[in-house]
Write a protein that holds these residues in place. Structure first.
Motif, PDB file in Angstrom:
ATOM      1  N   PHE A  71       7.254   7.786  -9.134  1.00 20.71           N
ATOM      2  CA  PHE A  71       7.077   8.882  -8.189  1.00 20.71           C
ATOM      3  C   PHE A  71       8.370   9.644  -7.926  1.00 20.71           C
ATOM      4  O   PHE A  71       8.347  10.826  -7.658  1.00 20.71           O
ATOM      5  CB  PHE A  71       6.522   8.378  -6.853  1.00 20.71           C
ATOM      6  N   THR A  72       9.509   8.968  -8.033  1.00 21.75           N
ATOM      7  CA  THR A  72      10.772   9.618  -7.711  1.00 21.75           C
ATOM      8  C   THR A  72      11.414  10.280  -8.911  1.00 21.75           C
ATOM      9  O   THR A  72      12.420  10.968  -8.761  1.00 21.75           O
ATOM     10  CB  THR A  72      11.768   8.617  -7.076  1.00 21.75           C
TER      11      THR A  72
ATOM     12  N   LEU B 228       0.864  -1.171   0.000  1.00 20.38           N
ATOM     13  CA  LEU B 228       0.000   0.000   0.000  1.00 20.38           C
ATOM     14  C   LEU B 228       0.905   1.227   0.000  1.00 20.38           C
ATOM     15  O   LEU B 228       1.768   1.367   0.854  1.00 20.38           O
ATOM     16  CB  LEU B 228      -0.902   0.015   1.245  1.00 20.38           C
ATOM     17  N   LEU B 229       0.727   2.084  -0.996  1.00 22.56           N
ATOM     18  CA  LEU B 229       1.431   3.361  -1.031  1.00 22.56           C
ATOM     19  C   LEU B 229       0.488   4.391  -0.447  1.00 22.56           C
ATOM     20  O   LEU B 229      -0.670   4.490  -0.860  1.00 22.56           O
ATOM     21  CB  LEU B 229       1.804   3.743  -2.464  1.00 22.56           C
ATOM     22  N   LYS B 230       0.990   5.136   0.529  1.00 19.87           N
ATOM     23  CA  LYS B 230       0.124   6.065   1.238  1.00 19.87           C
ATOM     24  C   LYS B 230       0.964   7.193   1.818  1.00 19.87           C
ATOM     25  O   LYS B 230       2.169   7.059   1.999  1.00 19.87           O
ATOM     26  CB  LYS B 230      -0.601   5.309   2.358  1.00 19.87           C
TER      27      LYS B 230
ATOM     28  N   GLY C 121       3.512  13.362   5.825  1.00 24.18           N
ATOM     29  CA  GLY C 121       3.895  14.261   4.741  1.00 24.18           C
ATOM     30  C   GLY C 121       4.783  13.633   3.668  1.00 24.18           C
ATOM     31  O   GLY C 121       5.156  14.285   2.709  1.00 24.18           O
ATOM     32  N   TYR C 122       5.129  12.352   3.814  1.00 28.81           N
ATOM     33  CA  TYR C 122       6.001  11.678   2.850  1.00 28.81           C
ATOM     34  C   TYR C 122       5.314  10.449   2.265  1.00 28.81           C
ATOM     35  O   TYR C 122       4.377   9.906   2.849  1.00 28.81           O
ATOM     36  CB  TYR C 122       7.311  11.246   3.526  1.00 28.81           C
ATOM     37  N   LEU C 123       5.812  10.032   1.113  1.00 31.73           N
ATOM     38  CA  LEU C 123       5.331   8.811   0.484  1.00 31.73           C
ATOM     39  C   LEU C 123       5.857   7.623   1.284  1.00 31.73           C
ATOM     40  O   LEU C 123       7.067   7.505   1.510  1.00 31.73           O
ATOM     41  CB  LEU C 123       5.834   8.737  -0.965  1.00 31.73           C
TER      42      LEU C 123
ATOM     43  N   THR D 227       9.672   6.843   2.342  1.00 32.41           N
ATOM     44  CA  THR D 227      10.605   7.346   1.330  1.00 32.41           C
ATOM     45  C   THR D 227      10.975   8.791   1.643  1.00 32.41           C
ATOM     46  O   THR D 227      10.416   9.404   2.551  1.00 32.41           O
ATOM     47  CB  THR D 227       9.993   7.278  -0.084  1.00 32.41           C
ATOM     48  N   GLN D 228      11.868   9.343   0.877  1.00 38.53           N
ATOM     49  CA  GLN D 228      12.279  10.740   1.032  1.00 38.53           C
ATOM     50  C   GLN D 228      11.504  11.652   0.083  1.00 38.53           C
ATOM     51  O   GLN D 228      11.895  12.791  -0.135  1.00 38.53           O
ATOM     52  CB  GLN D 228      13.787  10.868   0.789  1.00 38.53           C
ATOM     53  N   VAL D 229      10.408  11.139  -0.478  1.00 36.19           N
ATOM     54  CA  VAL D 229       9.609  11.907  -1.425  1.00 36.19           C
ATOM     55  C   VAL D 229       8.494  12.629  -0.664  1.00 36.19           C
ATOM     56  O   VAL D 229       7.566  11.982  -0.169  1.00 36.19           O
ATOM     57  CB  VAL D 229       8.996  11.005  -2.514  1.00 36.19           C
ATOM     58  N   PRO D 230       8.574  13.956  -0.556  1.00 35.70           N
ATOM     59  CA  PRO D 230       7.478  14.683   0.096  1.00 35.70           C
ATOM     60  C   PRO D 230       6.250  14.701  -0.818  1.00 35.70           C
ATOM     61  O   PRO D 230       6.354  14.878  -2.024  1.00 35.70           O
ATOM     62  CB  PRO D 230       8.038  16.095   0.299  1.00 35.70           C
ATOM     63  N   ILE D 231       5.107  14.487  -0.228  1.00 37.54           N
ATOM     64  CA  ILE D 231       3.856  14.453  -0.988  1.00 37.54           C
ATOM     65  C   ILE D 231       3.602  15.809  -1.652  1.00 37.54           C
ATOM     66  O   ILE D 231       3.034  15.882  -2.733  1.00 37.54           O
ATOM     67  CB  ILE D 231       2.681  14.082  -0.046  1.00 37.54           C
ATOM     68  N   SER D 232       4.082  16.882  -1.043  1.00 34.88           N
ATOM     69  CA  SER D 232       3.817  18.236  -1.546  1.00 34.88           C
ATOM     70  C   SER D 232       4.399  18.487  -2.935  1.00 34.88           C
ATOM     71  O   SER D 232       3.933  19.382  -3.642  1.00 34.88           O
ATOM     72  CB  SER D 232       4.375  19.276  -0.567  1.00 34.88           C
TER      73      SER D 232
END
Length: 179
Positions: free
Chosen positions: A177-178, A118-120, A124-126, A143-148
């Motif tokens: 996503f990255t 599940l990706l969620k 504030g991050y993926l 992950t280090q991917v901010p949702i913003s």
């Protein structure tokens, strides 16, 4: 006597060689002449995907040899595409069946069919969650991917949660996503 037979054989060989060359040259001359017959052109109708068709995704899991299918209506961006165009979009997938009404795509997934991710959004991050043996989702990785930084439609999907089957599909989606 042997000399006569040898000379006769050589003469026959050279004679057939010369005749072969002569008739080959004559045939080539005929082929180079313009044809007087009319040629008929045949127009073959190209097969393309219809909007009201369906697309079936088959996931073959290598570790337990199970195939799972997901059937969906044809997305708008696939409407009117032929087989080669579809294959260029679904690189890495095998087109098992192609008709205007139905397309079956198959891919191999490294892992077991029971691997559900599940990706969620998480703080504030993926984040990646994995289903445990009790069918409950457990945090696997943030992950280090901010949702913003993601477009609004993707942010909304991640707020609701995106289920992913198999590790290969997870890796592919994370790389989308990255990038």
């Amino acid at each position: 006597m042997k000399k006569k037979v040898v000379l006769l054989a050589l003469a026959g060989f050279f004679l057939s060689l010369g005749l072969g060359y002569y008739f080959t040259a004559k045939n080539q001359e005929k082929e180079n002449l313009p044809m007087q017959e009319q040629s008929i052109s045949v127009v073959k109708k190209e097969i393309t995907v219809k909007k009201d068709g369906k697309i079936i995704y088959q996931y073959y899991y290598t570790k337990d040899a199970i195939t799972k299918e997901i059937e969906e209506p044809v997305p708008d961006f696939l409407e009117g595409l032929n087989r080669e165009q579809l294959q260029s979009i679904y690189n890495g997938w095998q087109i098992v069946y192609f008709s205007p009404e139905k397309v079956i795509l198959r891919c191999s997934v490294e892992g077991k069919s029971s691997e559900v991710y599940l990706l969620k959004e998480y703080e504030g991050y993926l984040a990646v969650f994995i289903e445990d043996v009790n069918k409950k989702m457990k945090l696997k990785e943030v992950t280090q991917v901010p949702i913003s930084v993601l477009p609004e439609p993707e942010r909304q999907e991640l707020r609701e949660g995106m289920y992913v089957l198999g590790e290969e599909n997870l890796v592919r989606l994370l790389s989308d996503f990255t990038s």
